[in-house]
Design a protein around this motif. Structure first.
Motif, PDB file in Angstrom:
ATOM      1  N   ALA A 181       0.844  -1.214   0.000  1.00  0.00           N
ATOM      2  CA  ALA A 181       0.000   0.000   0.000  1.00  0.00           C
ATOM      3  C   ALA A 181       0.871   1.252   0.000  1.00  0.00           C
ATOM      4  O   ALA A 181       0.603   2.224   0.709  1.00  0.00           O
ATOM      5  N   ALA A 182       1.915   1.230  -0.824  1.00  0.00           N
ATOM      6  CA  ALA A 182       2.904   2.308  -0.817  1.00  0.00           C
ATOM      7  C   ALA A 182       2.391   3.580  -1.479  1.00  0.00           C
ATOM      8  O   ALA A 182       1.501   3.550  -2.322  1.00  0.00           O
ATOM      9  N   THR A 183       2.971   4.720  -1.056  1.00  0.00           N
ATOM     10  CA  THR A 183       2.724   6.012  -1.688  1.00  0.00           C
ATOM     11  C   THR A 183       4.067   6.563  -2.139  1.00  0.00           C
ATOM     12  O   THR A 183       5.032   6.557  -1.371  1.00  0.00           O
ATOM     13  N   GLY A 184       4.139   7.013  -3.403  1.00  0.00           N
ATOM     14  CA  GLY A 184       5.390   7.570  -3.895  1.00  0.00           C
ATOM     15  C   GLY A 184       5.487   7.456  -5.397  1.00  0.00           C
ATOM     16  O   GLY A 184       4.490   7.169  -6.070  1.00  0.00           O
ATOM     17  N   ALA A 185       6.681   7.720  -5.934  1.00  0.00           N
ATOM     18  CA  ALA A 185       6.883   7.741  -7.380  1.00  0.00           C
ATOM     19  C   ALA A 185       7.940   6.719  -7.770  1.00  0.00           C
ATOM     20  O   ALA A 185       9.063   6.757  -7.272  1.00  0.00           O
ATOM     21  N   LEU A 186       7.560   5.798  -8.663  1.00  0.00           N
ATOM     22  CA  LEU A 186       8.494   4.798  -9.176  1.00  0.00           C
ATOM     23  C   LEU A 186       8.951   5.237 -10.560  1.00  0.00           C
ATOM     24  O   LEU A 186       8.140   5.362 -11.479  1.00  0.00           O
ATOM     25  N   SER A 187      10.252   5.494 -10.712  1.00  0.00           N
ATOM     26  CA  SER A 187      10.738   5.897 -12.029  1.00  0.00           C
ATOM     27  C   SER A 187      11.424   4.724 -12.708  1.00  0.00           C
ATOM     28  O   SER A 187      12.047   3.878 -12.061  1.00  0.00           O
ATOM     29  N   SER A 188      11.261   4.670 -14.032  1.00  0.00           N
ATOM     30  CA  SER A 188      11.931   3.645 -14.825  1.00  0.00           C
ATOM     31  C   SER A 188      12.551   4.346 -16.023  1.00  0.00           C
ATOM     32  O   SER A 188      12.523   5.567 -16.112  1.00  0.00           O
ATOM     33  N   GLU A 189      13.103   3.546 -16.931  1.00  0.00           N
ATOM     34  CA  GLU A 189      13.782   4.138 -18.093  1.00  0.00           C
ATOM     35  C   GLU A 189      12.847   5.001 -18.918  1.00  0.00           C
ATOM     36  O   GLU A 189      13.257   5.968 -19.531  1.00  0.00           O
ATOM     37  N   ARG A 190      11.580   4.656 -18.961  1.00  0.00           N
ATOM     38  CA  ARG A 190      10.659   5.331 -19.889  1.00  0.00           C
ATOM     39  C   ARG A 190       9.620   6.212 -19.239  1.00  0.00           C
ATOM     40  O   ARG A 190       8.726   6.703 -19.925  1.00  0.00           O
ATOM     41  N   GLY A 191       9.700   6.411 -17.927  1.00  0.00           N
ATOM     42  CA  GLY A 191       8.716   7.294 -17.315  1.00  0.00           C
ATOM     43  C   GLY A 191       8.551   7.035 -15.834  1.00  0.00           C
ATOM     44  O   GLY A 191       9.352   6.323 -15.227  1.00  0.00           O
ATOM     45  N   ILE A 192       7.509   7.628 -15.276  1.00  0.00           N
ATOM     46  CA  ILE A 192       7.282   7.580 -13.827  1.00  0.00           C
ATOM     47  C   ILE A 192       5.834   7.170 -13.562  1.00  0.00           C
ATOM     48  O   ILE A 192       4.914   7.647 -14.235  1.00  0.00           O
ATOM     49  N   VAL A 193       5.657   6.287 -12.587  1.00  0.00           N
ATOM     50  CA  VAL A 193       4.317   5.921 -12.127  1.00  0.00           C
ATOM     51  C   VAL A 193       4.165   6.410 -10.688  1.00  0.00           C
ATOM     52  O   VAL A 193       5.022   6.143  -9.848  1.00  0.00           O
ATOM     53  N   TYR A 194       3.091   7.148 -10.424  1.00  0.00           N
ATOM     54  CA  TYR A 194       2.820   7.668  -9.078  1.00  0.00           C
ATOM     55  C   TYR A 194       1.781   6.793  -8.391  1.00  0.00           C
ATOM     56  O   TYR A 194       0.741   6.489  -8.984  1.00  0.00           O
ATOM     57  N   LEU A 195       2.087   6.414  -7.161  1.00  0.00           N
ATOM     58  CA  LEU A 195       1.176   5.579  -6.382  1.00  0.00           C
ATOM     59  C   LEU A 195       0.677   6.343  -5.167  1.00  0.00           C
ATOM     60  O   LEU A 195       1.402   7.173  -4.602  1.00  0.00           O
ATOM     61  N   SER A 196      -0.561   6.050  -4.793  1.00  0.00           N
ATOM     62  CA  SER A 196      -1.087   6.555  -3.536  1.00  0.00           C
ATOM     63  C   SER A 196      -1.803   5.401  -2.861  1.00  0.00           C
ATOM     64  O   SER A 196      -2.716   4.805  -3.446  1.00  0.00           O
TER      65      SER A 196
END
Lengths: 133, 258
Positions: free
Chosen positions: B22-37
């Motif tokens: 149930a994490a909150t934050g931003a996961l970045s990868s080579e091609r972009g960023i996914v934001y979780l809440s």
């Protein structure tokens, strides 16, 4: 001002509604769902109905007499796809937006309890208000 | 800020692990960023796809002034999306449809090609704010399904990344409106991403049309060094230098740095 969920809940208030969804007709993604789906699988239903909607949207034979290419593609030339079977109705209503979206509302109605003509008018209204507020 | 437990071999596996926590934050990868809440995807962005501001303003759905007003007044509080609706510029439904379109579009590229995650910034939130959270499993499953759909249409992935050219003398009459508009942008120079940006269309949806055009024998990857097929069509790589997009990206970066 209705969002996707409020709009879908409104379809559930129509007599005979079994289920409804907002589906992207190019990707086949269900952006929102409510109620039941035929066979119990909302995602599979969305992918299948998206194929049908795409054929209707892109068909020159089903376009208005002026042709599909006359206006901008913001205004869908095809408005509804209606399927009737022995126990239910399926209504697909295209949603027009200024921005790039390729979505329709899918309403699944029980044939005995549903009123197809009324549902078509109400679904068009719900589709309009989803975008215009 | 980097938390090692969130990082797995693939971006999809990382997202699964972060969702389980149930994490909150931003996961970045080579091609972009996914934001979780709270373990749900609330936003995704990629340099390969138009962002929400581009989709809304380039189409004329929202005047650029309206977009900037919302960014100026609500960016710092991470409530830009809310502001667009509260100020009456956009209906809640229109915002959700357009934002989900941008979210799944960017997520497709972040997750495609077995993208590897770089880092997870715990607690990071996007300045847009939350619109309509989507379960991680839905995003991962949809991205895989989209990959298969493209493959079924035309199994040559170079269409997705190469500069594209029209096939000379290929008959292109009677095409659906969307496909025809996209074909008009094929000039021997632009890639699918640049065509999508020029039209203010989602990139994945542009790829679908381009693969259909390739399957129909109307579009091919441009030969290296070949001259543009349509002389006078203009501004090569316009999407890369578009001032609106560049400005939006700079502003986003500045807001994220706050």
């Amino acid at each position: 001002m209705p969002g996707i969920d409020e709009s879908l809940l409104e379809t559930m208030r129509l007599p005979g509604t079994r289920g409804a969804s907002v589906v992207d007709w190019i990707s086949g993604l269900a952006l929102g769902t409510v109620g039941e789906a035929p066979g119990g699988d909302m995602e599979a239903t969305a992918a299948e109905t998206a194929e049908l909607a795409r054929f209707a949207a892109e068909s020159s034979a089903l376009a208005p007499a002026g042709g599909a290419g006359t206006g901008t593609d913001k205004e869908q030339p095809v408005q509804d796809v209606i399927i009737t079977n022995t126990d239910s109705y399926h209504l697909l209503r295209f949603v027009s937006t200024d921005f790039d979206s390729t979505v329709f509302l899918h309403l699944w109605l029980d044939r005995d309890e549903g009123n197809l003509a009324l549902a078509r008018i109400r679904l068009a209204d719900i589709a309009d208000r989803l975008v215009l507020g | 800020m980097t938390t090692a437990p969130g990082i797995q071999d693939t971006t999809a596996a990382s997202l699964d692990a972060l969702a389980a926590d149930a994490a909150t934050g931003a996961l970045s990868s080579e091609r972009g960023i996914v934001y979780l809440s709270a373990g749900h995807v609330v936003h995704a962005e990629s340099a390969l796809t138009p962002d929400l501001g581009t989709l809304l303003t380039r189409s004329g759905a929202l005047a650029p002034d309206g977009w900037w007003e919302a960014v100026d007044h609500a960016g710092v509080q991470h409530r830009v999306a809310r502001r667009l609706v509260d100020s009456g510029r956009l209906s809640a439904g229109a915002l959700e449809l357009c934002h989900l379109g941008a979210l799944f579009d960017a997520a497709y590229f972040v997750l495609a090609h077995g993208g590897r995650p770089r880092r997870f910034r715990a607690g990071a939130a996007h300045w847009l704010g939350t619109v309509r959270p989507v379960p991680v499993a839905t995003v991962v499953r949809e991205s895989a399904r989209r990959r298969e759909l493209l493959h079924r249409i035309w199994p040559e992935p170079d269409i997705d990344t190469a500069p594209l050219a029209r096939v000379p003398d290929a008959g292109a009459t009677g095409l659906p409106v969307r496909r025809s508009r996209i074909l008009d942008q094929v000039d021997g120079v632009r890639t699918a991403t640049e065509i999508a940006a020029a039209l203010g269309c989602r990139t994945y949806h542009t790829l679908v049309e381009l693969r259909r055009l390739a399957a129909g024998g109307l579009v091919v990857p441009a030969a290296p060094g070949a001259p543009p097929a349509k002389a006078g069509s203009g501004r090569p790589a316009a999407a890369q230098v578009d001032p609106d997009t560049a400005l939006l990206r700079r502003l986003r970066d500045a807001l994220e740095a706050l």
